[in-house]
Design an enzyme around this catalytic site. Structure first.
Site, PDB file in Angstrom:
ATOM      1  N   GLN A 217     -11.996   8.613   0.726  1.00 51.01           N
ATOM      2  CA  GLN A 217     -10.889   7.941   0.053  1.00 51.01           C
ATOM      3  C   GLN A 217     -11.221   7.580  -1.396  1.00 51.01           C
ATOM      4  O   GLN A 217     -12.373   7.287  -1.739  1.00 51.01           O
ATOM      5  CB  GLN A 217     -10.497   6.659   0.800  1.00 51.01           C
ATOM      6  CG  GLN A 217      -9.896   6.904   2.167  1.00 51.01           C
ATOM      7  CD  GLN A 217      -9.449   5.631   2.849  1.00 51.01           C
ATOM      8  OE1 GLN A 217     -10.143   4.626   2.821  1.00 51.01           O
ATOM      9  NE2 GLN A 217      -8.283   5.661   3.468  1.00 51.01           N
TER      10      GLN A 217
ATOM     11  N   LYS B 112     -17.365   6.396  11.460  1.00 54.23           N
ATOM     12  CA  LYS B 112     -17.457   7.024  12.775  1.00 54.23           C
ATOM     13  C   LYS B 112     -18.861   6.950  13.371  1.00 54.23           C
ATOM     14  O   LYS B 112     -19.061   7.186  14.564  1.00 54.23           O
ATOM     15  CB  LYS B 112     -17.002   8.481  12.711  1.00 54.23           C
ATOM     16  CG  LYS B 112     -17.866   9.376  11.855  1.00 54.23           C
ATOM     17  CD  LYS B 112     -17.324  10.792  11.828  1.00 54.23           C
ATOM     18  CE  LYS B 112     -18.133  11.695  10.910  1.00 54.23           C
ATOM     19  NZ  LYS B 112     -19.553  11.829  11.312  1.00 54.23           N
TER      20      LYS B 112
ATOM     21  N   ASP C 121     -11.356  -3.736   7.508  1.00 53.84           N
ATOM     22  CA  ASP C 121     -10.784  -5.092   7.558  1.00 53.84           C
ATOM     23  C   ASP C 121     -10.581  -5.535   8.998  1.00 53.84           C
ATOM     24  O   ASP C 121     -10.830  -6.695   9.358  1.00 53.84           O
ATOM     25  CB  ASP C 121      -9.449  -5.143   6.813  1.00 53.84           C
ATOM     26  CG  ASP C 121      -9.589  -4.830   5.333  1.00 53.84           C
ATOM     27  OD1 ASP C 121     -10.641  -5.127   4.759  1.00 53.84           O
ATOM     28  OD2 ASP C 121      -8.630  -4.278   4.759  1.00 53.84           O
TER      29      ASP C 121
ATOM     30  N   GLN D 138     -14.148  -2.987  -2.186  1.00 50.93           N
ATOM     31  CA  GLN D 138     -14.059  -2.106  -3.350  1.00 50.93           C
ATOM     32  C   GLN D 138     -14.111  -2.859  -4.666  1.00 50.93           C
ATOM     33  O   GLN D 138     -14.212  -2.250  -5.727  1.00 50.93           O
ATOM     34  CB  GLN D 138     -12.783  -1.254  -3.291  1.00 50.93           C
ATOM     35  CG  GLN D 138     -11.487  -2.020  -3.475  1.00 50.93           C
ATOM     36  CD  GLN D 138     -10.859  -2.416  -2.161  1.00 50.93           C
ATOM     37  OE1 GLN D 138     -11.544  -2.573  -1.151  1.00 50.93           O
ATOM     38  NE2 GLN D 138      -9.544  -2.580  -2.165  1.00 50.93           N
TER      39      GLN D 138
ATOM     40  N   ASP E 119       0.817  -1.214   0.000  1.00 46.31           N
ATOM     41  CA  ASP E 119       0.000   0.000   0.000  1.00 46.31           C
ATOM     42  C   ASP E 119       0.848   1.260   0.000  1.00 46.31           C
ATOM     43  O   ASP E 119       1.825   1.361   0.745  1.00 46.31           O
ATOM     44  CB  ASP E 119      -0.899   0.041   1.239  1.00 46.31           C
ATOM     45  CG  ASP E 119      -2.026  -0.980   1.190  1.00 46.31           C
ATOM     46  OD1 ASP E 119      -2.270  -1.535   0.105  1.00 46.31           O
ATOM     47  OD2 ASP E 119      -2.647  -1.206   2.241  1.00 46.31           O
TER      48      ASP E 119
ATOM     49  N   GLY F  57      -3.502  -5.032   1.818  1.00 45.05           N
ATOM     50  CA  GLY F  57      -4.316  -6.028   1.137  1.00 45.05           C
ATOM     51  C   GLY F  57      -5.391  -6.524   2.084  1.00 45.05           C
ATOM     52  O   GLY F  57      -5.092  -6.915   3.221  1.00 45.05           O
TER      53      GLY F  57
ATOM     54  N   ASN G 142      -4.780  -8.096   5.738  1.00 45.03           N
ATOM     55  CA  ASN G 142      -5.142  -7.309   6.923  1.00 45.03           C
ATOM     56  C   ASN G 142      -5.977  -8.138   7.892  1.00 45.03           C
ATOM     57  O   ASN G 142      -5.756  -8.115   9.108  1.00 45.03           O
ATOM     58  CB  ASN G 142      -5.938  -6.068   6.506  1.00 45.03           C
ATOM     59  CG  ASN G 142      -5.126  -5.091   5.689  1.00 45.03           C
ATOM     60  OD1 ASN G 142      -3.893  -5.085   5.739  1.00 45.03           O
ATOM     61  ND2 ASN G 142      -5.808  -4.256   4.922  1.00 45.03           N
TER      62      ASN G 142
ATOM     63  N   SER H 274      -9.252   4.927  -4.265  1.00 50.14           N
ATOM     64  CA  SER H 274      -8.178   3.941  -4.361  1.00 50.14           C
ATOM     65  C   SER H 274      -7.916   3.546  -5.808  1.00 50.14           C
ATOM     66  O   SER H 274      -8.838   3.477  -6.622  1.00 50.14           O
ATOM     67  CB  SER H 274      -8.535   2.678  -3.560  1.00 50.14           C
ATOM     68  OG  SER H 274      -8.716   2.988  -2.197  1.00 50.14           O
TER      69      SER H 274
END
Length: 305
Positions: free
Chosen positions: A108, A221, A249, A166, A16, A42, A46, A110
Site C-alpha cells: 500500500q 500474513k 487498527d 504512517q 477513506d 481514520g 477504527n 497512502s
C-alpha cells in the site's frame, strides 16, 4: 455523574478512498485504477469502532471539520455508543481525507489530507476525556498533541498504548522518545518498529527499558511477535485477502480489549489475530468488524481453545 469509558482513542478520524491498482507507477508515469470506493476510516476511529463492537465502552477524540457533526459517519459512531463529546470541531475546515492505493501484492501507498487535523497542534489535550478512561490509545496524529495527551494520561496513571503508524516520519527522535517513555504498550508493524529502533539507536530490550513493558510487532500474513518478559510468536489466521486496510487498527483494538479483560499476552495476540482476519475479508476498515462471539469462534477454529 461522570460516564466512565474503557478505552479512549486519540488521533485521526478520516474519510477513506480505497483505490485498487495492478501496480504502482514510477515517477512521471501513470497506472490504471481498477476500482475506487469510499469508506469511513481514520486510525483512531477504527480503533474506537472495533473496540465498541467487541464490547468495550469506547470514546474518540479527533479533529474534524464543521460538516462532521451532521454526517452519517458521526451518526453511526453515536449509534454504536462511541463517545464523541470531546471531539475537536474546526468549523471552517474539512474532516481529514485519506487515499489508500493497494496493488496486486497487497502493498500500500497512502496519501493523507490533514484538513481539520492540522489544528491538533494548537489544541489542548482532552483532559476530561482522559480522566474518564481506563486506557488511552494514541494513534496516528500530530506528534506534539500525542506527546501532551500522553503526558496528561500518564499523570492520571492511565494505561497508555501508542501506535504512530504512517505518521512515524513526523516524529523527531526527541518527540518519539518522549511519547514512548510514557506508554505501557507500543504497537507497530515490522517496518515501523525497525525504524523506531534505528531512529533511537536501540534494540528491543533497550526500548522496553525506557517505557513500554510490552512491544507488539505485526507482520501481516506472517503473524505478530509480542515482546514482554518473554518473546511470544502469534500466527495469523489466513483468509483470502480482499483489502488489508485497517487490519492493523483492528489488531490493536482487539489486543487492548483482551488486555483490559485481564487475559494473558498470548491470548491477547490470538484474539487480535482473529479480529484482524475478519477485516481483510472485506473492503474498508470498518466494513466487516466481528463481534466478540464471532471472534471466539474463529479462535477456536484455529487454536481449538
Amino acid at each position: 455523574m461522570i460516564k466512565k469509558t474503557d478505552l479512549l482513542a486519540i488521533g485521526h478520524t478520516a474519510l477513506d478512498s480505497i483505490v485498487l491498482v495492478k501496480e504502482f507507477p514510477s515517477p512521471n508515469s501513470s497506472t490504471l485504477i481498477k476500482q475506487i470506493k469510499n469508506f469511513d476510516g481514520g486510525a483512531a476511529a477504527n480503533v474506537a469502532v472495533v473496540a465498541s463492537t467487541l464490547g468495550l465502552k469506547s470514546a474518540l477524540v479527533s479533529a474534524v471539520g464543521g460538516e462532521f457533526k451532521a454526517s452519517n459517519y458521526h451518526n453511526k459512531l453515536k449509534t454504536m455508543g462511541v463517545d464523541t463529546d470531546d471531539m475537536i470541531v474546526i468549523e471552517n475546515e474539512k474532516t481529514p481525507m485519506a487515499w489508500v492505493f493497494t496493488d496486486s501484492n497487497n502493498d500500500q501507498i497512502s496519501y493523507f489530507y490533514w484538513g481539520a487535523a492540522a489544528y491538533f497542534k494548537e489544541s489542548e489535550p482532552p483532559e476530561r476525556a482522559i480522566k474518564k478512561a481506563t486506557a488511552v490509545h494514541l494513534a496516528t496524529g500530530d506528534p506534539c498533541f500525542n506527546r501532551r495527551s500522553g503526558e496528561v494520561a500518564n499523570e492520571f496513571q492511565k494505561l497508555i498504548s501508542f501506535d504512530p503508524g504512517q505518521d512515524l516520519h513526523m516524529y523527531s527522535p526527541e518527540k518519539l522518545k518522549s511519547v514512548i517513555k510514557v506508554c505501557n504498550i507500543l504497537f507497530g508493524n515490522h517496518y515501523e518498529i525497525d525504524r523506531i529502533l534505528k531512529t533511537l539507536n536501540m534494540d528491543i530490550n533497550e526500548l522496553r527499558s525506557i517505557g513500554p513493558e510490552i512491544i507488539v510487532k505485526t507482520y501481516g500474513k506472517d503473524g505478530s511477535v509480542i515482546y514482554a518478559d518473554k518473546k511470544i510468536k502469534i500466527d495469523s489466521i489466513l483468509r483470502t485477502p480482499v483489502d488489508p486496510t485497517g487490519a492493523g487498527d483492528s489488531y490493536r483494538a482487539a489486543f487492548l480489549n483482551a488486555y483490559l479483560n485481564d487475559k494473558d499476552l498470548e491470548y491477547c495476540g490470538k484474539f487480535a489475530s482473529a479480529v484482524s482476519s475478519f477485516i481483510v475479508e472485506a473492503e474498508g476498515c470498518q466494513t466487516n468488524v466481528p463481534d466478540y462471539n464471532m471472534t471466539i469462534e474463529r479462535m477456536k477454529e484455529k487454536w481449538d481453545e
